[in-house]
Design a protein around this motif. Structure first.
Motif, mmCIF file in Angstrom:
data_model
loop_
_atom_site.group_PDB
_atom_site.id
_atom_site.type_symbol
_atom_site.label_atom_id
_atom_site.label_comp_id
_atom_site.label_asym_id
_atom_site.label_seq_id
_atom_site.Cartn_x
_atom_site.Cartn_y
_atom_site.Cartn_z
ATOM 1 N N SER A 107 -3.713 1.213 4.205
ATOM 2 C CA SER A 107 -3.871 0.389 3.007
ATOM 3 C C SER A 107 -2.802 0.612 1.941
ATOM 4 O O SER A 107 -2.279 -0.359 1.382
ATOM 5 C CB SER A 107 -5.269 0.618 2.418
ATOM 6 N N PHE B 46 0.552 -1.648 1.869
ATOM 7 C CA PHE B 46 0.717 -3.084 1.595
ATOM 8 C C PHE B 46 -0.368 -3.707 0.725
ATOM 9 O O PHE B 46 -0.201 -4.823 0.236
ATOM 10 C CB PHE B 46 0.771 -3.861 2.921
ATOM 11 N N THR B 47 -1.485 -3.045 0.520
ATOM 12 C CA THR B 47 -2.573 -3.647 -0.243
ATOM 13 C C THR B 47 -2.120 -3.961 -1.660
ATOM 14 O O THR B 47 -1.482 -3.152 -2.320
ATOM 15 C CB THR B 47 -3.783 -2.700 -0.296
ATOM 16 N N GLU C 55 -1.466 -1.247 -7.074
ATOM 17 C CA GLU C 55 -0.908 -0.655 -5.855
ATOM 18 C C GLU C 55 0.582 -0.980 -5.720
ATOM 19 O O GLU C 55 1.408 -0.119 -5.408
ATOM 20 C CB GLU C 55 -1.649 -1.171 -4.622
ATOM 21 N N SER C 56 0.934 -2.255 -5.959
ATOM 22 C CA SER C 56 2.327 -2.674 -5.834
ATOM 23 C C SER C 56 3.205 -1.975 -6.873
ATOM 24 O O SER C 56 4.319 -1.541 -6.567
ATOM 25 C CB SER C 56 2.422 -4.194 -5.999
ATOM 26 N N ARG D 45 3.894 1.592 -5.714
ATOM 27 C CA ARG D 45 4.906 1.633 -4.647
ATOM 28 C C ARG D 45 6.305 1.398 -5.219
ATOM 29 O O ARG D 45 7.267 2.088 -4.836
ATOM 30 C CB ARG D 45 4.582 0.577 -3.578
ATOM 31 N N ASN E 282 7.679 -15.144 -2.065
ATOM 32 C CA ASN E 282 8.237 -13.797 -2.221
ATOM 33 C C ASN E 282 9.733 -13.851 -1.927
ATOM 34 O O ASN E 282 10.146 -14.209 -0.816
ATOM 35 C CB ASN E 282 7.549 -12.813 -1.283
ATOM 36 N N GLU F 295 6.110 -3.624 -1.088
ATOM 37 C CA GLU F 295 5.231 -3.321 0.035
ATOM 38 C C GLU F 295 6.077 -2.769 1.169
ATOM 39 O O GLU F 295 7.293 -2.998 1.233
ATOM 40 C CB GLU F 295 4.441 -4.546 0.493
ATOM 41 N N PRO G 145 5.916 -3.039 5.005
ATOM 42 C CA PRO G 145 5.261 -3.617 6.199
ATOM 43 C C PRO G 145 5.662 -2.853 7.461
ATOM 44 O O PRO G 145 6.430 -3.341 8.287
ATOM 45 C CB PRO G 145 5.784 -5.055 6.202
#
Length: 660
Positions: free
Chosen positions: A354, A357-358, A365-366, A369, A587, A621, A623
């Motif tokens: 999670s 990328f969540t 969260e973003s 990161r 994006n 994110e 991936p």
């Protein structure tokens, strides 16, 4: 001798009186007692003699070490040991309590957290105390007989059994030893200074569990450098796990204050300290509702001077809070006139998928990161096989952190796909069906150290910006026509704004009659201008004697509008009005101009589109799976038909045999 099995066999004594999930409350503290009893026994008499005349908690431990050849920071001033207690069944409970209470405070704390006094009373009340003590008095757990590493394995095996029996949260108590060994290998791989004689290194685990990570780090560092001075520090929330971790660290000769009990998120220990190495396996996917008030206050009031300045994840998963905390506890590199005075800290943390990328751009969260990437803290991520942990089969990832990357790693992130590097276990242990072999640990460490993606598809290196993007909001103009069609008039009459007019029966009937005329007339055809419809609607209300304010009239006119791609664009202050129903997001890679992207990727399909730059958000994110995905083309229809015909042929043949 299988010590873990021998200790576990005391369950035969407990069975029937206690439920299986209660065994741990009894067996674990007795295991700790047996270990410490064995450790102290060789110097017991010398310690008693050296401590004569001192009160229990006033004995200077340095004096004991000097006069009694005793290198531990704990002691026991009772005349008893476990064997003498077991040999006197008449005063068993009294002697055992006295023995426990004559330990130094730092060891008594361990038994207090286990509520060991209550356990003694309960066993005595059930006439089981004598049998349990006799059982543990038979096992010799002295370090000469059972090494620290073996003792750690025994603790882990026992904890695993109890965790399964209690249905504890997956992964909460401990991490498989081979995963820890990989994490420690990764941390030590690039530490060129580690082999310096008598170098000092500190290791910190904010979710210490039973201390497995600290123990393995200690062993690995001393394998590389026997002269290293290693300090092991940690914090643990679960009292039983804390008690075992502290007992193990105390036996290793660590400072008794190095293991703290408490919630790392709300009451962090060692606030003014940072460390060379950080290791952590926080609970997977566990919410932080209970910590919400304190964490949010720190985020709001302290910002980046606290731990959570980068952002807060959703309350359902606190993984990224632990990531931020661990980063805050790693040494910052400092530079003096002669060069680097303090090397930057390195960390390794196990997380589920999670946190990769969540959360979209602008989410907590973003933002976290992106902060990690912007500061160049992330060195590598290693994807592990599923079914590696005892109580969960989910995918897990090791994040390798570094506050002082080597020159060739700066601005880069390495991804290593180790999801297929495992060996199946002969027998599953809970949800754990796979393990890393020693050779596989070596191979993953080699891939990491090589930092080369040229010849191995399992390792890929990216610029950190490849994981950062901008989310743009693409708008398209609103195109409307107005008119008194049946559907539009029904919408107007059913609207809240019309209901607010509070018409009398006569007014209501008059308005509806006028609107009905418009519907039946040519004026009801969609295509009239907004101004024309507004004038006509105002006349309807005026004729019916209904006063309507301009704002309300505007909202009622909106009910008579309908989207029409062939209509003119609706404008406001000479600017096109955006149609919310056609709004979309894209994006855009971090290194690309958003307007060039719009011209190339969007406008060929919707020429009237534009970007609302006020809504542009930065995102990040990782991936992981996408970067290692390999397309496998589907089987051809001819091949599938051939297989089906073959199967059908076999079925037909068997049916014919049955009928015959």
């Amino acid at each position: 001798m299988n010590y873990s099995q021998f200790i576990w066999n005391v369950a035969d004594v407990l069975r029937g009186t206690y439920k299986q999930h209660q065994y741990g409350q009894i067996i674990l503290p007795f295991t700790v007692l047996a270990r410490i009893d064995a450790v102290l026994e060789p110097t017991k008499q010398a310690v008693l003699k050296a401590a004569e005349g001192y009160e229990l908690d006033a004995v200077p431990t340095a004096m004991l070490a000097a006069r009694a050849d005793h290198h531990y920071s704990f002691y026991n001033l009772s005349q008893h040991n476990l064997k003498t207690v077991a040999n006197d069944p008449d005063t068993l409970e009294q002697n055992l309590r006295s023995y426990i209470n004559k330990f130094s405070e730092n060891v008594r704390d361990i038994f207090e957290k286990y509520k060991f006094e209550d356990t003694i009373a309960d066993l005595a009340a059930n006439n089981l105390l004598f049998q349990v003590i006799q059982h543990f008095a038979k096992v010799n757990l002295h370090p000469d007989n059972v090494s620290n590493e073996q003792m750690g394995n025994i603790f882990e095996e026992l904890i695993r059994k109890f965790a399964e029996a209690s249905n504890e949260t997956a992964g909460e108590h401990f991490t498989p030893r081979e995963v820890i060994e990989l994490m420690v290998n990764l941390l030590l791989a690039d530490d060129e200074d580690l082999r310096t004689d008598y170098i000092a290194r500190s290791v910190y685990d904010p979710t210490a569990g039973t201390g497995g990570m600290l123990s393995v780090a200690d062993d690995k560092i001393h394998q590389l450098n026997p002269t290293a001075d290693v300090s092991l520090l940690g914090q643990e929330l679960n009292p039983e796990s804390y008690a075992i971790c502290k007992a193990d660290m105390v036996v290793k000769g660590q400072d008794v204050d190095n293991i703290a009990l408490g919630n790392t998120l709300t009451d962090p220990a060692f606030e003014n300290r940072t460390f060379h190495y950080g290791l952590s396996n926080p609970p997977f996917g566990v919410d932080w509702k209970g910590s919400k008030a304190v964490v949010e206050a720190e985020h709001k009031n302290q910002g980046f001077t606290g731990r959570f300045g980068a952002g807060l994840p959703r309350v359902s998963d606190g993984s990224l809070l632990f990531l931020q905390h661990l980063i805050s506890k790693l040494n910052e590199p400092t530079v003096s006139a002669n060069g680097v005075a303090q090397v930057g800290g390195r960390g390794a943390i196990v997380l589920n998928g999670s946190p990769l990328f969540t959360g979209g751009a602008g989410s907590g969260e973003s933002n976290i990161r992106k902060w990690v990437l912007d500061n160049d803290y992330l060195e590598a991520i290693i994807g592990l096989p599923t079914d590696m942990f005892y109580n969960t089969g989910i995918s897990t990832y090791i994040w390798v952190l570094n506050k002082q990357k080597k020159a060739d790693r700066r601005g880069k992130v390495q991804l290593i796909d180790a999801t297929n590097m495992f060996e199946k276990m002969r027998k599953s242990v809970g949800s754990k069906r796979k393990r890393l072999s020693e050779s596989q640990i070596v191979e993953i460490t080699r891939l990491y150290a090589a930092f080369d993606a040229a010849d191995d598809k399992r390792s890929k290196v990216f610029d950190r910006e490849e994981f950062i993007y901008r989310t743009i909001t693409v708008e398209r103009p609103l195109r409307l026509t107005w008119g008194f069609t049946t559907e539009r008039v029904e919408s107007l009459l059913a609207s809240k704004e019309f209901g607010k007019l509070k018409l009398s029966e006569e007014q209501d009937a008059a308005v509806k009659a006028s609107l009905s005329v418009f519907v039946e007339s040519k004026a009801g055809v969609m295509g009239s201008s907004q101004a024309e419809v507004k004038d006509e609607l105002l006349k309807v209300f005026v004729d019916a004697g209904v006063p309507v304010k301009p704002a309300a009239l505007g909202k009622l006119v909106d009910e008579l509008a309908e989207r029409d791609e062939s209509a003119d664009v609706v404008t406001k202050a000479k600017k096109p009005v955006a149609d919310a129903s056609l709004r979309d997001t894209e994006n855009v890679p971090w290194d690309e101009d958003i307007h060039e992207y719009l011209e190339r990727e969007v406008k060929p399909f919707v020429p009237d589109a534009w970007i609302d730059e006020s809504k542009t958000k930065d995102g990040a994110e990782i991936p992981f799976t996408r970067h290692f995905y390999e397309y496998v083309p589907p089987r051809s229809l001819e091949e599938i038909d051939r297989d089906l015909n073959e199967v059908l042929g076999r079925i037909k043949k068997r049916l014919e045999e049955v009928q015959a």
